[in-house]
Design a protein around this motif. Structure first.
Motif, PDB file in Angstrom:
ATOM      1  N   TRP A  83      88.435  31.587 167.018  1.00 40.77           N
ATOM      2  CA  TRP A  83      88.773  32.046 165.601  1.00 40.77           C
ATOM      3  C   TRP A  83      87.669  32.517 164.595  1.00 40.77           C
ATOM      4  CZ3 TRP A  83      93.983  32.544 165.239  1.00 40.77           C
ATOM      5  CH2 TRP A  83      94.482  31.984 166.214  1.00 40.77           C
ATOM      6  N   ALA A  84      86.486  32.482 165.003  1.00 41.02           N
ATOM      7  CA  ALA A  84      85.481  33.140 164.375  1.00 41.02           C
ATOM      8  C   ALA A  84      85.629  34.580 164.303  1.00 41.02           C
ATOM      9  CB  ALA A  84      83.997  32.654 164.515  1.00 41.02           C
ATOM     10  N   ASP A  85      86.261  35.087 165.336  1.00 45.07           N
ATOM     11  CA  ASP A  85      86.262  36.691 165.512  1.00 45.07           C
ATOM     12  C   ASP A  85      87.224  37.169 164.411  1.00 45.07           C
ATOM     13  OD1 ASP A  85      86.553  39.268 166.387  1.00 45.07           O
ATOM     14  OD2 ASP A  85      87.560  38.506 168.281  1.00 45.07           O
ATOM     15  N   THR A  86      86.443  38.014 163.493  1.00 45.71           N
ATOM     16  CA  THR A  86      87.228  38.427 162.300  1.00 45.71           C
ATOM     17  C   THR A  86      87.908  39.463 162.573  1.00 45.71           C
ATOM     18  OG1 THR A  86      85.337  39.888 161.919  1.00 45.71           O
ATOM     19  CG2 THR A  86      85.229  37.966 160.724  1.00 45.71           C
ATOM     20  N   SER A  87      88.247  40.143 163.764  1.00 47.54           N
ATOM     21  CA  SER A  87      89.316  41.247 164.382  1.00 47.54           C
ATOM     22  C   SER A  87      90.363  40.362 164.395  1.00 47.54           C
ATOM     23  CB  SER A  87      88.590  41.923 165.498  1.00 47.54           C
ATOM     24  OG  SER A  87      88.933  41.133 166.760  1.00 47.54           O
ATOM     25  N   MET A  88      90.344  39.019 164.648  1.00 43.25           N
ATOM     26  CA  MET A  88      91.697  38.430 164.753  1.00 43.25           C
ATOM     27  C   MET A  88      92.244  37.870 163.468  1.00 43.25           C
ATOM     28  SD  MET A  88      91.658  36.779 168.593  1.00 43.25           S
ATOM     29  CE  MET A  88      93.113  36.239 168.257  1.00 43.25           C
ATOM     30  N   VAL A  89      91.468  37.221 162.735  1.00 43.46           N
ATOM     31  CA  VAL A  89      91.904  36.724 161.407  1.00 43.46           C
ATOM     32  C   VAL A  89      90.613  37.171 160.503  1.00 43.46           C
ATOM     33  CG1 VAL A  89      91.959  34.440 160.080  1.00 43.46           C
ATOM     34  CG2 VAL A  89      92.686  34.606 162.403  1.00 43.46           C
ATOM     35  N   ALA A  90      91.175  37.655 159.497  1.00 47.75           N
ATOM     36  CA  ALA A  90      89.974  38.352 158.465  1.00 47.75           C
ATOM     37  C   ALA A  90      89.028  37.169 157.848  1.00 47.75           C
ATOM     38  CB  ALA A  90      90.765  39.249 157.390  1.00 47.75           C
ATOM     39  N   ASP A  91      87.856  37.663 157.538  1.00 49.82           N
ATOM     40  CA  ASP A  91      87.131  36.568 157.094  1.00 49.82           C
ATOM     41  C   ASP A  91      87.339  36.404 155.910  1.00 49.82           C
ATOM     42  OD1 ASP A  91      84.587  34.952 156.557  1.00 49.82           O
ATOM     43  OD2 ASP A  91      83.275  36.704 156.444  1.00 49.82           O
ATOM     44  N   GLU A  92      87.490  37.566 154.942  1.00 48.17           N
ATOM     45  CA  GLU A  92      87.873  37.314 153.351  1.00 48.17           C
ATOM     46  C   GLU A  92      89.416  37.016 153.473  1.00 48.17           C
ATOM     47  OE1 GLU A  92      85.812  39.538 150.354  1.00 48.17           O
ATOM     48  OE2 GLU A  92      87.808  40.375 149.803  1.00 48.17           O
ATOM     49  N   VAL A  93      89.824  36.032 152.464  1.00 48.44           N
ATOM     50  CA  VAL A  93      91.087  35.726 152.232  1.00 48.44           C
ATOM     51  C   VAL A  93      91.321  35.539 150.710  1.00 48.44           C
ATOM     52  CG1 VAL A  93      91.513  34.368 154.509  1.00 48.44           C
ATOM     53  CG2 VAL A  93      90.527  33.144 152.574  1.00 48.44           C
ATOM     54  N   GLN A  94      92.440  35.908 150.156  1.00 44.52           N
ATOM     55  CA  GLN A  94      92.824  35.891 148.976  1.00 44.52           C
ATOM     56  C   GLN A  94      93.426  34.454 148.530  1.00 44.52           C
ATOM     57  OE1 GLN A  94      92.445  37.433 145.966  1.00 44.52           O
ATOM     58  NE2 GLN A  94      91.195  39.026 146.899  1.00 44.52           N
ATOM     59  N   VAL A  95      92.856  33.507 147.546  1.00 46.74           N
ATOM     60  CA  VAL A  95      93.404  32.617 147.035  1.00 46.74           C
ATOM     61  C   VAL A  95      94.145  32.697 145.871  1.00 46.74           C
ATOM     62  CG1 VAL A  95      92.914  30.035 146.442  1.00 46.74           C
ATOM     63  CG2 VAL A  95      91.602  31.060 148.452  1.00 46.74           C
ATOM     64  N   LYS A  96      95.536  32.466 145.943  1.00 45.94           N
ATOM     65  CA  LYS A  96      96.202  33.028 144.605  1.00 45.94           C
ATOM     66  C   LYS A  96      96.877  31.658 144.212  1.00 45.94           C
ATOM     67  CE  LYS A  96      97.446  37.499 145.994  1.00 45.94           C
ATOM     68  NZ  LYS A  96      98.601  38.407 146.137  1.00 45.94           N
ATOM     69  N   PHE A  97      96.759  31.363 142.859  1.00 47.86           N
ATOM     70  CA  PHE A  97      97.312  30.263 142.352  1.00 47.86           C
ATOM     71  C   PHE A  97      98.111  30.461 140.986  1.00 47.86           C
ATOM     72  CE2 PHE A  97      93.235  30.530 140.727  1.00 47.86           C
ATOM     73  CZ  PHE A  97      93.303  30.399 139.243  1.00 47.86           C
ATOM     74  N   LYS A  98      99.143  29.521 140.848  1.00 45.26           N
ATOM     75  CA  LYS A  98      99.822  29.269 139.487  1.00 45.26           C
ATOM     76  C   LYS A  98     100.230  28.063 139.025  1.00 45.26           C
ATOM     77  CE  LYS A  98     103.936  31.384 137.220  1.00 45.26           C
ATOM     78  NZ  LYS A  98     105.254  32.391 137.381  1.00 45.26           N
ATOM     79  N   LEU A  99      99.611  27.570 138.171  1.00 42.44           N
ATOM     80  CA  LEU A  99     100.015  26.199 137.798  1.00 42.44           C
ATOM     81  C   LEU A  99     100.680  26.056 136.467  1.00 42.44           C
ATOM     82  CD1 LEU A  99      96.380  24.866 138.231  1.00 42.44           C
ATOM     83  CD2 LEU A  99      98.173  24.697 139.807  1.00 42.44           C
ATOM     84  N   ALA A 100     101.563  25.305 136.205  1.00 44.09           N
ATOM     85  CA  ALA A 100     102.600  24.951 135.106  1.00 44.09           C
ATOM     86  C   ALA A 100     102.029  23.655 134.584  1.00 44.09           C
ATOM     87  CB  ALA A 100     103.874  25.214 135.213  1.00 44.09           C
ATOM     88  N   LEU A 101     101.263  23.708 133.124  1.00 42.28           N
ATOM     89  CA  LEU A 101     100.943  22.447 132.831  1.00 42.28           C
ATOM     90  C   LEU A 101     101.579  22.038 131.618  1.00 42.28           C
ATOM     91  CD1 LEU A 101      97.101  23.730 132.942  1.00 42.28           C
ATOM     92  CD2 LEU A 101      98.305  22.149 134.725  1.00 42.28           C
ATOM     93  N   THR A 102     101.831  21.081 131.364  1.00 40.02           N
ATOM     94  CA  THR A 102     102.237  20.342 130.245  1.00 40.02           C
ATOM     95  C   THR A 102     101.737  19.247 129.640  1.00 40.02           C
ATOM     96  OG1 THR A 102     103.881  18.738 131.263  1.00 40.02           O
ATOM     97  CG2 THR A 102     104.811  20.910 130.890  1.00 40.02           C
ATOM     98  N   GLY A 103     101.689  19.122 128.259  1.00 41.52           N
ATOM     99  CA  GLY A 103     100.836  18.404 127.664  1.00 41.52           C
ATOM    100  C   GLY A 103      99.247  18.580 127.379  1.00 41.52           C
ATOM    101  N   VAL A 104      98.935  19.863 127.354  1.00 40.48           N
ATOM    102  CA  VAL A 104      97.747  20.210 126.998  1.00 40.48           C
ATOM    103  C   VAL A 104      97.356  20.739 125.705  1.00 40.48           C
ATOM    104  CG1 VAL A 104      97.180  20.893 129.799  1.00 40.48           C
ATOM    105  CG2 VAL A 104      98.096  22.535 128.096  1.00 40.48           C
ATOM    106  N   GLY A 105      98.496  20.811 124.955  1.00 41.32           N
ATOM    107  CA  GLY A 105      98.491  21.366 123.574  1.00 41.32           C
ATOM    108  C   GLY A 105      98.463  22.826 123.352  1.00 41.32           C
ATOM    109  N   LYS A 106      98.415  23.459 122.125  1.00 46.00           N
ATOM    110  CA  LYS A 106      98.568  24.779 122.262  1.00 46.00           C
ATOM    111  C   LYS A 106      97.197  25.405 122.258  1.00 46.00           C
ATOM    112  CE  LYS A 106     103.065  24.856 120.344  1.00 46.00           C
ATOM    113  NZ  LYS A 106     104.131  25.479 120.986  1.00 46.00           N
ATOM    114  N   LEU A 107      97.511  26.766 122.572  1.00 45.33           N
ATOM    115  CA  LEU A 107      96.186  27.361 123.197  1.00 45.33           C
ATOM    116  C   LEU A 107      95.656  28.028 121.569  1.00 45.33           C
ATOM    117  CD1 LEU A 107      97.158  29.443 126.133  1.00 45.33           C
ATOM    118  CD2 LEU A 107      95.448  27.824 125.749  1.00 45.33           C
TER     119      LEU A 107
END
Length: 64
Positions: free
Chosen positions: A40-64
């Protein structure tokens, strides 16, 4: 896998009523963190660079 590194995480905060939403993404190189070894270290099968994406819904943190 026992490896850590400091990363900068870009975050966009938006407010809608009582909910604050934090969204963002960042690229990580998986081999730096020893994710994937042997065949699995072979980057031709699985790329070395991966995108980590996130979306968090937070409550109780006050107004911005």
């Amino acid at each position: 896998n026992g490896t850590s590194a400091d990363v900068t995480v870009p975050v966009v905060l938006t407010q809608s009523g009582a909910t604050t939403t934090a969204t963002g993404s960042l690229p990580l190189k998986r081999l730096v963190f020893k994710i994937g070894d042997g065949e699995w270290a072979d980057t031709s099968m699985v790329a070395d660079e991966v995108q980590v994406k996130f979306k968090l819904a937070l409550t109780g943190v006050g107004k911005l």
